[in-house]
Design a protein around this motif. Structure first.
Motif, PDB file in Angstrom:
ATOM      1  N   PHE A 133      83.731   7.236  38.808  1.00 32.96           N
ATOM      2  CA  PHE A 133      83.048   7.344  37.526  1.00 32.96           C
ATOM      3  C   PHE A 133      83.068   6.000  36.820  1.00 32.96           C
ATOM      4  N   ASP A 134      82.035   5.737  36.007  1.00 40.48           N
ATOM      5  CA  ASP A 134      82.017   4.562  35.140  1.00 40.48           C
ATOM      6  C   ASP A 134      82.870   4.905  33.926  1.00 40.48           C
ATOM      7  N   ALA A 135      83.940   4.164  33.705  1.00 41.36           N
ATOM      8  CA  ALA A 135      84.870   4.452  32.619  1.00 41.36           C
ATOM      9  C   ALA A 135      84.261   4.181  31.249  1.00 41.36           C
ATOM     10  N   ARG A 136      83.169   3.417  31.186  1.00 40.32           N
ATOM     11  CA  ARG A 136      82.536   3.105  29.903  1.00 40.32           C
ATOM     12  C   ARG A 136      81.509   4.141  29.480  1.00 40.32           C
ATOM     13  N   THR A 137      80.959   4.869  30.469  1.00 38.05           N
ATOM     14  CA  THR A 137      79.896   5.838  30.170  1.00 38.05           C
ATOM     15  C   THR A 137      80.224   7.252  30.631  1.00 38.05           C
ATOM     16  N   GLY A 138      81.205   7.376  31.512  1.00 36.81           N
ATOM     17  CA  GLY A 138      81.548   8.680  32.075  1.00 36.81           C
ATOM     18  C   GLY A 138      80.653   9.108  33.224  1.00 36.81           C
ATOM     19  N   GLU A 139      79.627   8.327  33.525  1.00 40.69           N
ATOM     20  CA  GLU A 139      78.660   8.689  34.565  1.00 40.69           C
ATOM     21  C   GLU A 139      79.278   8.655  35.960  1.00 40.69           C
ATOM     22  N   VAL A 140      78.783   9.538  36.814  1.00 47.18           N
ATOM     23  CA  VAL A 140      79.229   9.596  38.207  1.00 47.18           C
ATOM     24  C   VAL A 140      78.650   8.399  38.958  1.00 47.18           C
ATOM     25  N   LEU A 141      79.517   7.682  39.674  1.00 46.37           N
ATOM     26  CA  LEU A 141      79.084   6.564  40.509  1.00 46.37           C
ATOM     27  C   LEU A 141      79.080   6.939  41.984  1.00 46.37           C
ATOM     28  N   HIS A 142      79.941   7.902  42.358  1.00 54.69           N
ATOM     29  CA  HIS A 142      80.066   8.290  43.764  1.00 54.69           C
ATOM     30  C   HIS A 142      80.494   9.747  43.843  1.00 54.69           C
ATOM     31  N   ALA A 143      79.800  10.520  44.675  1.00 49.43           N
ATOM     32  CA  ALA A 143      80.096  11.941  44.876  1.00 49.43           C
ATOM     33  C   ALA A 143      81.432  12.085  45.607  1.00 49.43           C
ATOM     34  N   PRO A 144      82.031  13.262  45.591  1.00 50.25           N
ATOM     35  CA  PRO A 144      81.402  14.566  45.479  1.00 50.25           C
ATOM     36  C   PRO A 144      81.142  15.057  44.053  1.00 50.25           C
ATOM     37  N   ALA A 145      81.734  14.456  43.036  1.00 48.21           N
ATOM     38  CA  ALA A 145      81.434  14.901  41.675  1.00 48.21           C
ATOM     39  C   ALA A 145      79.950  14.688  41.390  1.00 48.21           C
ATOM     40  N   THR A 146      79.371  15.594  40.630  1.00 52.90           N
ATOM     41  CA  THR A 146      77.961  15.480  40.243  1.00 52.90           C
ATOM     42  C   THR A 146      77.791  15.550  38.731  1.00 52.90           C
ATOM     43  N   VAL A 147      78.858  15.900  38.020  1.00 46.79           N
ATOM     44  CA  VAL A 147      78.825  16.057  36.570  1.00 46.79           C
ATOM     45  C   VAL A 147      79.628  14.924  35.937  1.00 46.79           C
ATOM     46  N   PRO A 148      79.088  14.273  34.903  1.00 48.72           N
ATOM     47  CA  PRO A 148      79.821  13.186  34.244  1.00 48.72           C
ATOM     48  C   PRO A 148      81.121  13.666  33.606  1.00 48.72           C
ATOM     49  N   LEU A 149      82.004  12.714  33.318  1.00 42.74           N
ATOM     50  CA  LEU A 149      83.237  13.025  32.602  1.00 42.74           C
ATOM     51  C   LEU A 149      82.910  13.493  31.188  1.00 42.74           C
ATOM     52  N   VAL A 150      83.807  14.273  30.621  1.00 41.36           N
ATOM     53  CA  VAL A 150      83.626  14.795  29.270  1.00 41.36           C
ATOM     54  C   VAL A 150      83.976  13.705  28.260  1.00 41.36           C
ATOM     55  N   GLU A 151      83.018  13.400  27.361  1.00 36.86           N
ATOM     56  CA  GLU A 151      83.290  12.415  26.316  1.00 36.86           C
ATOM     57  C   GLU A 151      84.143  13.064  25.230  1.00 36.86           C
ATOM     58  N   LEU A 152      85.103  12.302  24.725  1.00 32.29           N
ATOM     59  CA  LEU A 152      85.999  12.785  23.683  1.00 32.29           C
ATOM     60  C   LEU A 152      85.803  11.972  22.417  1.00 32.29           C
ATOM     61  N   PRO A 153      85.870  12.611  21.270  1.00 35.44           N
ATOM     62  CA  PRO A 153      85.848  11.838  20.021  1.00 35.44           C
ATOM     63  C   PRO A 153      87.065  10.923  19.974  1.00 35.44           C
ATOM     64  N   VAL A 154      86.864   9.692  19.534  1.00 34.85           N
ATOM     65  CA  VAL A 154      87.962   8.730  19.444  1.00 34.85           C
ATOM     66  C   VAL A 154      87.810   7.946  18.152  1.00 34.85           C
ATOM     67  N   SER A 155      88.940   7.634  17.535  1.00 35.37           N
ATOM     68  CA  SER A 155      88.917   6.889  16.283  1.00 35.37           C
ATOM     69  C   SER A 155      90.180   6.056  16.181  1.00 35.37           C
ATOM     70  N   VAL A 156      90.189   5.198  15.163  1.00 31.09           N
ATOM     71  CA  VAL A 156      91.383   4.429  14.844  1.00 31.09           C
ATOM     72  C   VAL A 156      91.901   4.974  13.525  1.00 31.09           C
ATOM     73  N   GLU A 157      93.137   5.453  13.555  1.00 32.74           N
ATOM     74  CA  GLU A 157      93.767   6.017  12.366  1.00 32.74           C
ATOM     75  C   GLU A 157      95.091   5.309  12.121  1.00 32.74           C
ATOM     76  N   GLN A 158      95.190   4.659  10.976  1.00 37.32           N
ATOM     77  CA  GLN A 158      96.405   3.924  10.600  1.00 37.32           C
ATOM     78  C   GLN A 158      96.829   2.949  11.703  1.00 37.32           C
ATOM     79  N   GLY A 159      95.836   2.252  12.273  1.00 40.02           N
ATOM     80  CA  GLY A 159      96.104   1.242  13.286  1.00 40.02           C
ATOM     81  C   GLY A 159      96.389   1.789  14.677  1.00 40.02           C
ATOM     82  N   ARG A 160      96.161   3.096  14.895  1.00 38.52           N
ATOM     83  CA  ARG A 160      96.425   3.731  16.178  1.00 38.52           C
ATOM     84  C   ARG A 160      95.122   4.316  16.752  1.00 38.52           C
ATOM     85  N   ILE A 161      94.959   4.210  18.071  1.00 31.34           N
ATOM     86  CA  ILE A 161      93.809   4.830  18.735  1.00 31.34           C
ATOM     87  C   ILE A 161      94.143   6.290  18.955  1.00 31.34           C
TER      88      ILE A 161
END
Length: 141
Positions: A107-135
Motif C-alpha cells: 500500500f502507498d502509506a501517503r494515500t492508502g491505495e493498493v500498490l500490489h495484490a492480493p489486497a484490492t481495497v485501500p487502507l482505511v483513512e483515519l482522522p488525525v490532528s495535532v493536540e497540545q503538540g501531540r499527533i
C-alpha cells in the motif's frame, strides 16, 4: 462396505473443506500474533510528538496500527495499518510503501491505495490532528 451407499462427491468435498490439513502453515495466515484480528483504533491514539513526523516524511506506529504522513505543506494524513486483505497487522514500511508480510499486499502509506495484490481495497483513512503538540489519530467512522 457392502449395502452402504458411497458418499456423494458433494459430501466428500464438504468433509475435505472442513478438515484441517497439517503442515499448511495456517499460523502464518492468522491476523495477529495471538490469533485475534488487530483492530482499528476505537479511541483516540496519542502517537507521539508533533515533531516526530517531519514535512515530507512518513512514520509507522505499529503499536497503534497507524501510519502517518506529513505533506510538504505540513498537513497530516493517517491510515489504519490493518491489511484490508486478511486483517493482518502491517509492520513494514519501506520509504512510503507499506508491505504486509502475511500475503505480500503493498500500500502507498501517503494515500492508502493498493500498490500490489492480493489486497484490492485501500487502507482505511483515519482522522488525525495535532493536540497540545501531540499527533492524535482518531477512530474512523
Amino acid at each position: 462396505m457392502p449395502g452402504r451407499p458411497a458418499p456423494s462427491r458433494r459430501t466428500v468435498l464438504r468433509s475435505a473443506a472442513a478438515t484441517p490439513v497439517a503442515g499448511l502453515g495456517l499460523a502464518a495466515c492468522s491476523p495477529g500474533d495471538d490469533g485475534a484480528a488487530p483492530a482499528r483504533p476505537t479511541a483516540p491514539v496519542d502517537l507521539g510528538a508533533d515533531g516526530d513526523v517531519a514535512k515530507g516524511a512518513t512514520k509507522l506506529f505499529p503499536d497503534g496500527n497507524v501510519v502517518v504522513s506529513r505533506a510538504a505543506d505540513g498537513s497530516l494524513k493517517a491510515f489504519s495499518t490493518v491489511c484490508t486483505h486478511a486483517g493482518c497487522p502491517i509492520r513494514k514500511l519501506e520509504g512510503t510503501k507499506l508491505v504486509c508480510n502475511c500475503h505480500g499486499s503493498e500500500f502507498d502509506a501517503r494515500t492508502g491505495e493498493v500498490l500490489h495484490a492480493p489486497a484490492t481495497v485501500p487502507l482505511v483513512e483515519l482522522p488525525v490532528s495535532v493536540e497540545q503538540g501531540r499527533i492524535v489519530a482518531s477512530p474512523g467512522t
